[in-house]
Design a protein around this motif. Sequence first.
Motif, PDB file in Angstrom:
ATOM      1  N   UNK A  68       0.846  -1.194   0.000  1.00  0.00           N
ATOM      2  CA  UNK A  68       0.000   0.000   0.000  1.00  0.00           C
ATOM      3  C   UNK A  68       0.886   1.250   0.000  1.00  0.00           C
ATOM      4  N   UNK A  69       0.898   1.974  -1.125  1.00  0.00           N
ATOM      5  CA  UNK A  69       1.762   3.153  -1.257  1.00  0.00           C
ATOM      6  C   UNK A  69       1.391   4.248  -0.258  1.00  0.00           C
ATOM      7  N   UNK A  70       0.137   4.244   0.207  1.00  0.00           N
ATOM      8  CA  UNK A  70      -0.322   5.292   1.120  1.00  0.00           C
ATOM      9  C   UNK A  70      -0.129   4.926   2.582  1.00  0.00           C
ATOM     10  N   UNK A  71       0.497   3.771   2.819  1.00  0.00           N
ATOM     11  CA  UNK A  71       0.786   3.358   4.198  1.00  0.00           C
ATOM     12  C   UNK A  71       2.249   3.684   4.519  1.00  0.00           C
ATOM     13  N   UNK A  72       2.514   4.669   5.390  1.00  0.00           N
ATOM     14  CA  UNK A  72       3.899   5.002   5.739  1.00  0.00           C
ATOM     15  C   UNK A  72       4.662   3.790   6.283  1.00  0.00           C
ATOM     16  N   UNK A  73       3.952   2.934   7.043  1.00  0.00           N
ATOM     17  CA  UNK A  73       4.606   1.764   7.638  1.00  0.00           C
ATOM     18  C   UNK A  73       5.094   0.808   6.544  1.00  0.00           C
ATOM     19  N   UNK A  74       4.183   0.473   5.590  1.00  0.00           N
ATOM     20  CA  UNK A  74       4.562  -0.454   4.515  1.00  0.00           C
ATOM     21  C   UNK A  74       5.605   0.166   3.590  1.00  0.00           C
ATOM     22  N   UNK A  75       5.457   1.451   3.304  1.00  0.00           N
ATOM     23  CA  UNK A  75       6.416   2.131   2.436  1.00  0.00           C
ATOM     24  C   UNK A  75       7.793   2.162   3.100  1.00  0.00           C
ATOM     25  N   UNK A  76       7.816   2.427   4.403  1.00  0.00           N
ATOM     26  CA  UNK A  76       9.080   2.450   5.142  1.00  0.00           C
ATOM     27  C   UNK A  76       9.790   1.114   5.099  1.00  0.00           C
ATOM     28  N   UNK A  77       9.012   0.028   5.250  1.00  0.00           N
ATOM     29  CA  UNK A  77       9.589  -1.318   5.206  1.00  0.00           C
ATOM     30  C   UNK A  77      10.210  -1.602   3.843  1.00  0.00           C
ATOM     31  N   UNK A  78       9.527  -1.148   2.785  1.00  0.00           N
ATOM     32  CA  UNK A  78      10.039  -1.373   1.421  1.00  0.00           C
ATOM     33  C   UNK A  78      11.334  -0.593   1.198  1.00  0.00           C
ATOM     34  N   UNK A  79      11.301   0.704   1.534  1.00  0.00           N
ATOM     35  CA  UNK A  79      12.450   1.562   1.233  1.00  0.00           C
ATOM     36  C   UNK A  79      13.673   1.232   2.078  1.00  0.00           C
ATOM     37  N   UNK A  80      13.455   1.003   3.368  1.00  0.00           N
ATOM     38  CA  UNK A  80      14.602   0.910   4.279  1.00  0.00           C
ATOM     39  C   UNK A  80      14.994  -0.520   4.648  1.00  0.00           C
ATOM     40  N   UNK A 128      13.317   8.988  11.923  1.00  0.00           N
ATOM     41  CA  UNK A 128      12.336   8.019  12.400  1.00  0.00           C
ATOM     42  C   UNK A 128      11.212   8.724  13.155  1.00  0.00           C
ATOM     43  N   UNK A 129      10.063   8.053  13.231  1.00  0.00           N
ATOM     44  CA  UNK A 129       8.948   8.535  14.046  1.00  0.00           C
ATOM     45  C   UNK A 129       8.697   7.489  15.125  1.00  0.00           C
ATOM     46  N   UNK A 130       7.731   7.775  15.976  1.00  0.00           N
ATOM     47  CA  UNK A 130       7.406   6.833  17.056  1.00  0.00           C
ATOM     48  C   UNK A 130       6.981   5.480  16.500  1.00  0.00           C
ATOM     49  N   UNK A 131       6.284   5.532  15.341  1.00  0.00           N
ATOM     50  CA  UNK A 131       5.750   4.292  14.785  1.00  0.00           C
ATOM     51  C   UNK A 131       6.662   3.624  13.764  1.00  0.00           C
ATOM     52  N   UNK A 132       7.799   4.238  13.488  1.00  0.00           N
ATOM     53  CA  UNK A 132       8.711   3.627  12.525  1.00  0.00           C
ATOM     54  C   UNK A 132       9.461   4.652  11.703  1.00  0.00           C
ATOM     55  N   UNK A 133       9.673   4.313  10.425  1.00  0.00           N
ATOM     56  CA  UNK A 133      10.439   5.196   9.536  1.00  0.00           C
ATOM     57  C   UNK A 133       9.579   6.354   9.037  1.00  0.00           C
ATOM     58  N   UNK A 134      10.200   7.513   8.889  1.00  0.00           N
ATOM     59  CA  UNK A 134       9.521   8.656   8.281  1.00  0.00           C
ATOM     60  C   UNK A 134       9.627   8.545   6.764  1.00  0.00           C
ATOM     61  N   UNK A 135       8.505   8.773   6.088  1.00  0.00           N
ATOM     62  CA  UNK A 135       8.511   8.770   4.616  1.00  0.00           C
ATOM     63  C   UNK A 135       7.864  10.057   4.098  1.00  0.00           C
ATOM     64  N   UNK A 136       8.055  11.152   4.834  1.00  0.00           N
ATOM     65  CA  UNK A 136       7.449  12.415   4.406  1.00  0.00           C
ATOM     66  C   UNK A 136       8.178  12.974   3.181  1.00  0.00           C
ATOM     67  N   UNK A 137       7.644  14.085   2.644  1.00  0.00           N
ATOM     68  CA  UNK A 137       8.174  14.656   1.395  1.00  0.00           C
ATOM     69  C   UNK A 137       9.646  15.025   1.521  1.00  0.00           C
ATOM     70  N   UNK A 138      10.035  15.568   2.680  1.00  0.00           N
ATOM     71  CA  UNK A 138      11.422  15.984   2.876  1.00  0.00           C
ATOM     72  C   UNK A 138      12.368  14.781   2.774  1.00  0.00           C
ATOM     73  N   UNK A 139      11.947  13.659   3.381  1.00  0.00           N
ATOM     74  CA  UNK A 139      12.759  12.431   3.338  1.00  0.00           C
ATOM     75  C   UNK A 139      12.870  11.922   1.904  1.00  0.00           C
ATOM     76  N   UNK A 140      11.734  11.872   1.201  1.00  0.00           N
ATOM     77  CA  UNK A 140      11.751  11.358  -0.177  1.00  0.00           C
ATOM     78  C   UNK A 140      12.591  12.235  -1.094  1.00  0.00           C
ATOM     79  N   UNK A 141      12.543  13.563  -0.909  1.00  0.00           N
ATOM     80  CA  UNK A 141      13.364  14.467  -1.734  1.00  0.00           C
ATOM     81  C   UNK A 141      14.847  14.150  -1.570  1.00  0.00           C
TER      82      UNK A 141
END
Length: 883
Positions: A534-546, A556-569
């Motif tokens: 799920x591309x809209x799930x930060x948790x699943x996206x974080x697992x894929x990327x990292x 990182x955030x409390x729930x895992x990896x950050x995948x916000x716009x700043x990180x992706x840039x």
Amino acid sequence: MSKLIVIDGNSVAYRAFYALPLLSNSSGLHTNAVYGFTTMLLKLIEEQKPTHFLVAFDAGKATFRHKDYEQYKGGREKTPPELSEQFPILKQLLGAFGIKQFELEGYEADDIIGTLTKLADDQKLDVLVVTGDKDMLQLASDHVTIALTRKGISEVELYSPAYIKETYGLAPHQIIDLKGLMGDSSDNIPGIPGVGEKTALKLLHQYGSVEAVLENSDELKGKMKERVQSHADDARMSKELATIFRAVPMELSLDEMAFSGYEEEALGQMFQKLEFKSLLDKMELGTGGGAEAADTAIEVSVTVVDSESLDKLASKLQGIRSVYVEAIGDNPHLAEVVGIGLSDGSESYYIAIEDLKLEAAEPIRNWLADADVEKVSYDVHRAEVALHWQGIVLQGCRFDVQLAGYLLDPTEASHSLAAIASRYSFPGLQEDDAVYGKGAKFKLPAVEELAKHLGRKAAYVAKLSPELDKLLDSNDMKSLFHDLELPLSHVLAGMEEQGVKVNADELKRLGKELSERIDELVKQIHELAGGEFNLNSPKQLGEVLFDRLGLPVIKKTKTGYSTDAEVLEKLAPRHEIVRHLLIYRQLAKLQSTYIEGLLKEVREETGKIHTYYKQTIAATGRLSSQYPNLQNIPIRLEEGRKIRKAFVPSEEGWYILAADYSQIELRVLAHISQDEKLMEAFFKEMDIHTKTAMDVFGVAEDEVDANMRRSAKAVNFGIVYGISDYGLSQNLDITRGEAAKFIEQYFAVFQGVRKYMEDIVSSARTDGYVTTLLHRRRYLPEIKASNYNLRSFAERTAMNTPIQGTAADIIKLAMVQVAERLKEEKRRSRMLLQVHDELVFEVPAEELEEMKVLVPDVMENALDLSVPLKADVSFGSNWYEAK
């Protein structure tokens, strides 16, 4: 049971600033840190229900720690002015909340908090410390819990002694030993080189303290032994620097920190000033003007006119001059008109809209529509539009109280009729919220009360109009009001009523095209990821990327990896999947906000979008498009530009014609500053960004590369908006030092611009305000403030307001003048939209050639400047083709 909340003010403000995008209100004041801080306060008050509250701030840069170690915090960059200017506002906000704040010269907020928590421990008082600084964990105890901010500041993680033990395997007091060994780059605390958190924890789990590690250093091996022994003094000093001082000499009693809840009116006024509309709506805060205001209201006799007494009112119209139209709802095109108030200043009348539509009310409707009968009103533009959709015409309004109040001081938080009346010595008119309620509590009152309210409003309009007109005259703004702003309000109403035709089928086709492109991107992303997720799930996206792709973790955030716009840039250059993800997010927003969003805004009975241009929001004088905002359709992406294909002429065989000012603000700057190099560029019709790059970098025209021009463009427009080295560094992705050097090089070359900046600040300090070329005024009381940050913000505002404001005035002048020409020449062509520096028209084929000349001619001669104004004109079968 008592509960004290203590906030580390500087730490939380910093985290809020960097967690949220740069936000600003219509006065140009940045508000992102204040907004983030506010949402945290509201959440804490709701969830924790404190009985006592304090926010501690650092009092200055120098503390007692600098005496022992001059380099303490020496690695930190200077606070961005976009954040500095928010601290005074934040402190005002805390005052509105009724929250005690404290700072003491020579000490940090940490030390104040440390001292308070020690006292609280002694008195067995429960304390929650909110901070973004892990150093504070050393203060945790049976009565003190540390709330560390996460996800910027939207969430906190609670650290008790037990949780610190579980997380680090340490007791709270050992946190200073951890810092002693590993140091802290943010505070420039050295620690022992090569010892990170993992190694420091291992040593502490074995030996317990810095001192014990040093005493047993002979047991260590290899390079670790060598490092520990050679940096023993650094470790001891680092531990000392990290130790919070808990005996600050402060006289602050618990009673002084008592918190019994915020005062709604004070907080509501503060939120209005900051333009926190979502919070105002959510909290249903009042802003004054309740029953107590009605007690001091001007005495007005109000008569309810019903279907039986319409003829009596018709006989009295000759003495009436004030019209107030009550239209409920933010969007005047969809507003519910409940009735109108009419007044001669002492005698007022109320007519319900259903009675105004009766056949017997025709003389009153004719009176309203008579352009030769002089009337005064409030928000004429909105009144004209709202009545239009009821089949009623309003003309002849020669004065608008709202427009006048706005021009007299555009930085005021509210331009409601009650607020303007109160400012100009006509107190006592109730605010609408006090009469109707707000949000879910909104309800129209009984007819008698509604009539009384609208009758009073009409009377206040009658009394205010001559007084405000005199003030406009004394402030040299009479021409600005009568020759520009008031005529423009009628032009805008006409444009909006006309609306712009939208080809819904084309929008749907573009939506289908976007969906297919999005589906294709999703497929490519899944292939690159090695499986679906799920591309809209930060948790699943974080697992894929990292985890799966092994990309470096940025934050990182409390729930895992950050995948916000700043990180992706930051990750985009490292992997193709990230570049696809960024495009996917942009296209998904286009689909939801602009394709689906615009389709909802097409009015069924006209097939058009009828936007609303608000004149009284921006302190610079810029118009603001709302319901929907057509100034914000993104055009950087080709897919965004294509949305303009759906905007078409409303008649068969007509064209869309667009005319756009070229670099109007830089031309205004050239005129105001009389800078020779800037003026030369415009006289010779050179590309201004190339010219700037040539002068700043000292190269020939053919040596200017794309990066040089991009940098020059960023600084050119940055100068207009009072950009700081921090802002420029963010725009160009360079260091603040490089940005500061570039700005200095610019001013060394464009010395006329530098002199203008210096002179306008000096003038603002003397006069207390700055003006545009058309005498639009903006007051800057903070220009004399002793507080550096407030003063700096006012100085930047003084520099850019005359430029931005004059540019806004010029395009408004052009709109009024074009409308006059079209009327004089009996043209069928219609002005449809104003988007930033662009005017959009629909034009019949037989008028196309004349309009291609008329429009740029009017725009380029709207105001006489010492450099030429230039308007580029284009046309096509839709708005996309016209660009």
